[in-house]
Design a protein around this motif. Sequence first.
Motif, PDB file in Angstrom:
ATOM      1  N   GLU A  26       0.824  -1.215   0.000  1.00 13.38           N
ATOM      2  CA  GLU A  26       0.000   0.000   0.000  1.00 13.38           C
ATOM      3  C   GLU A  26       0.855   1.260   0.000  1.00 13.38           C
ATOM      4  N   GLU A  27       2.016   1.191   0.644  1.00 10.60           N
ATOM      5  CA  GLU A  27       2.871   2.373   0.663  1.00 10.60           C
ATOM      6  C   GLU A  27       3.313   2.716  -0.752  1.00 10.60           C
TER       7      GLU A  27
ATOM      8  N   GLN B 182      -4.361   3.028   5.849  1.00 12.35           N
ATOM      9  CA  GLN B 182      -3.583   3.592   6.960  1.00 12.35           C
ATOM     10  C   GLN B 182      -2.127   3.120   6.937  1.00 12.35           C
ATOM     11  N   ARG B 183      -1.833   2.094   6.150  1.00 11.73           N
ATOM     12  CA  ARG B 183      -0.439   1.676   6.007  1.00 11.73           C
ATOM     13  C   ARG B 183       0.360   2.708   5.238  1.00 11.73           C
TER      14      ARG B 183
ATOM     15  N   TYR C  79       0.143   6.119   5.612  1.00 10.83           N
ATOM     16  CA  TYR C  79      -0.026   7.451   6.191  1.00 10.83           C
ATOM     17  C   TYR C  79       1.108   8.395   5.778  1.00 10.83           C
ATOM     18  N   ASP C  80       2.337   7.915   5.904  1.00 14.12           N
ATOM     19  CA  ASP C  80       3.458   8.802   5.576  1.00 14.12           C
ATOM     20  C   ASP C  80       3.487   9.140   4.093  1.00 14.12           C
ATOM     21  N   GLU C  81       3.140   8.174   3.254  1.00  9.35           N
ATOM     22  CA  GLU C  81       3.133   8.424   1.810  1.00  9.35           C
ATOM     23  C   GLU C  81       2.002   9.383   1.440  1.00  9.35           C
TER      24      GLU C  81
END
Lengths: 591, 591
Positions: A334-335, A361-362, A364-366
Amino acid sequence: MLLEHIASPRDVKALDATALPQLCDEVRRAILENAAAVGGHLAPNLGVVELTVALHRVFDSPRDKIIFDVSHQSYAHKVLTGRAAAFTDPAHYGEVSGFSNPHESEHDFFSMGHTSTSISLACGLAKARDLAGERYDVVAVIGDGSLSGGLAFEGLDNAAVLNSGIVIVVNDNDQSIAENHGGIYGCLARLRTSGGTASNNIFRAMGFDYRYLEEGNDVDSLVEALEALRGIDHPVVLHVHTTKGAGYDPAERAPEVWHHVGSFDIESGRKHTLISGDVPEGTYADITGAHLLEAMKRDPRVVGVTAGMPYVMGFTQERRAQAGQQFVDVGIAEEHAVTFITSLAAAGASPVFGVYGAFLQRSYDELWHDLCLNCAPATILDIGASVFGASAETHLNYFDLAMLGSLPNLRVFAPTCVEEYLLMLDWSLGQRELPVVIRVPGTKPVSRPDLVADFTDAPDFSKPAYRVVKHGQDVAVLALGDFFELGERVVAALAEHGIQATLVNPRFASEFDEELISSLPDRHRVVVTLEDGVLAGGWGEKIARRLSDRDVRVRCYGIDNHFHDRFDPRKLLEQNGVTVEGIVRDITSLL
Amino acid sequence: MLLEHIASPRDVKALDATALPQLCDEVRRAILENAAAVGGHLAPNLGVVELTVALHRVFDSPRDKIIFDVSHQSYAHKVLTGRAAAFTDPAHYGEVSGFSNPHESEHDFFSMGHTSTSISLACGLAKARDLAGERYDVVAVIGDGSLSGGLAFEGLDNAAVLNSGIVIVVNDNDQSIAENHGGIYGCLARLRTSGGTASNNIFRAMGFDYRYLEEGNDVDSLVEALEALRGIDHPVVLHVHTTKGAGYDPAERAPEVWHHVGSFDIESGRKHTLISGDVPEGTYADITGAHLLEAMKRDPRVVGVTAGMPYVMGFTQERRAQAGQQFVDVGIAEEHAVTFITSLAAAGASPVFGVYGAFLQRSYDELWHDLCLNCAPATILDIGASVFGASAETHLNYFDLAMLGSLPNLRVFAPTCVEEYLLMLDWSLGQRELPVVIRVPGTKPVSRPDLVADFTDAPDFSKPAYRVVKHGQDVAVLALGDFFELGERVVAALAEHGIQATLVNPRFASEFDEELISSLPDRHRVVVTLEDGVLAGGWGEKIARRLSDRDVRVRCYGIDNHFHDRFDPRKLLEQNGVTVEGIVRDITSLL
């Protein structure tokens, strides 16, 4: 029946070695019959029956720690660790969850349901063991598509330099949920076909001791291979070739379709309810797939992206074939998916990534650092985001608004009906300004042309504008997305009390119609927000903050932020006071 | 000076080949002098001068796309793409950011500052190119520790099966920020020592065409190697051995210390200000490192964990040596770090993971699905979380409360001073109930024994209890963490207006003292919340929601959720109305 005498792994060890194949048969039959009756992750579990029996034959759980990645393939483990009745006795069906759960058994060390975590978890157990000066074996069982997740790699990377004993069993069934995608699967395939001897072995490259076992559904071979790993003092990978769906012909032939099933008839293989890979007609998935495929035909730069779950956005094998190069399955990653759509969009394409909220939610940072910081005009379909979506504590899909609500530059849409959803999707595909998330309702599709009747031409969603569906006074009900219908019922019930409330369809879930919100106190004494998600950090609180220094009372309705497990959504809403009666009672007491 | 004539990559191509080494020298000198004057990521940039010159000699930017991972090693790229003055002319120092930025140049395709994104970004560019039927080269330059991040692996996994041209330059300087950790670095080392011929090549294992170049700081060799990759039609990895800090002796000898520097004297190598790897005395980092080391000595199960940045939690090389097995650097792998501490804690250890808020967000799913779902008693130090922390748009550290505030089971502490911080840390290390995040102030440490004077024994933080520091009436100021001092100043200023306000130190940032909050309207007409973070989804909104249906006015103060870049924190606060004068004015108008 041997199974009647298996109350714990100790009983597996006590059996005569010659009885193990029969035990496997009985475990398999139990899993099959249980799944046929109540559904479940069938194919992954059938594939690891022998492996699980062998693990419990060789290792000494719970002293030794066995971690099943995702844990959706831990049914055989459950059968062997005192929970057989939940699989063999219809009166006890449903008594255990579909995932590992420490509240169920001392043999389950973690609650888990997302992929790719097992190696990191095993590293922590091994390190804690070493710090405490204890001795036991730690085993991670990973496979079934989980290896493509970045966390699995971070885990491998660290396990390799642990300087201590850790066993990683790679359960290689040559199948992810849909298909395997990515370079690592090519590597596994070359290792399989060479019997583990191919050069450029990714595990050896990282420094692991590596063993290969072709007979991954032969319990005796497995026992032998695992025996050699007991008490090992360094990191080792045991690569096991298993057959997903093993022992049940329909599942062996179509493992994608039989990955997760509803009830079915064992003899005929006829499904009674939805089976994964199915995209039933008229669902939001089906509507999405059909609509996107048309968009792809019109514009070669529209690209569908999935992380291993094409059917959640309606992309059946047929539609994938039709989409050709315009549909990409990145595997469980997912990222990567979010960073990938960022640059696709930046370079002029119109990517659409469909994903469950619990997996989004995996990234989030991306989302923050790639998509939003670069303001890339990509579209994410946030699917099943609702208390009416998944009800496993590991897969709760209703934390999404709280997660997304503080991201800069992001437009989050919350459509109320099919018509509004497709208008938002089309608008998003046509714009080049900003990233968009559409919260695809987790409820059954409703057709409500009246809710988009304010649009005469193609709608302009370039500025957050709420729609007042009914002008009233004293009370304003702001009912977001699929909870709009709840808002309608609240307003109707208020009318019975002689209160002519205002009803608002906000449409936008992360930006605000500041003018409208700011004007609410002029004609209303009470404002109510309704959202299908957690209250803490969610949408309603943002309205509350905007009005909390004004002359109006605001009450927000949504879900408490706990890990609810296997709940009845109606009851959960009731517990949280989210019922028409409760809301109307609150409002009248506030007036 | 050749550099005077380099206005764009075209000018690099126009040079005679024999002039390239001189150009490299000039670029290196510019970077060195600029860093000596104003600081920056020195060592990574010195290592890639020749590589960057060669890339712009061979490829045709911006038609061809070159993506520098993290982009903190894109100084040479900036020098060659029209931004040389920012490095050569003191009058223009500071005119460019330290990262790639599309607003600066058409040669920068993305704003970026987190590691491991470049391959995924390159995949999207390549795919968009193919869909549009265009032809150009896409190059990702990755290394310097970025390869251990899971996203890099997901990117590699997908790039390998892209079925199209993509170039991945692995810039292997045998150094992450601190040291390299993990199996992949063993693989790189074996490839380096074998001149690229070692068996079990991870890149070949994944299906890449692979080339090795030992002379990574020789511009002619680089040009030759890159020439061979122009217009390539399949995924290729070029593994280049560079020297971090190349050409500046102190940096070559101690690349960790020279990774990111403040100003320094070139000749002597004497630093004028903080250099990465330094842990200046009396900072929160130093206090943390010293305190944890003592805790480790008392209890062998206390473990420090870092993701490649040990010094942010005060672990100098010396302290790491003293901690021995009780300190683990997992490399740049924040996701793994969180899942790792989950199982460490579950198995009885007391792990402490120190990390900047901007990088903690890479672990959102692991926080939710591993740490919180399993309620593991691990401690996370959320470091620098403040508007006074990093001011690069890529590294904003003040979105953390909004991210953390909806996570179930999580206790987030916001200490106001050193004494409170250490009490919270000790409490967390001693408990076995739940995961804890401590928001280590991003401001200078303050010693305030009076703020913990309510604790006579060891404090009990087992229930969220706010401390009323001053009892007043009419106005209540709830001032969280490092903004407590702002609250004190507001209360003092109100006193000058004859208002005796209540001042509250909430201590807890994700759970609520419901009794105290609920009683506020009894004696107060205005409640003010102050937090050092974004308002949207943050802490204050949760207070506002709790009081929005009560007879009180609530005003929340914090930061807007935009990507502010290179800001003055005082000015940013001013823009957001977060000044003593502004708040007092608001309050008096609300009364």
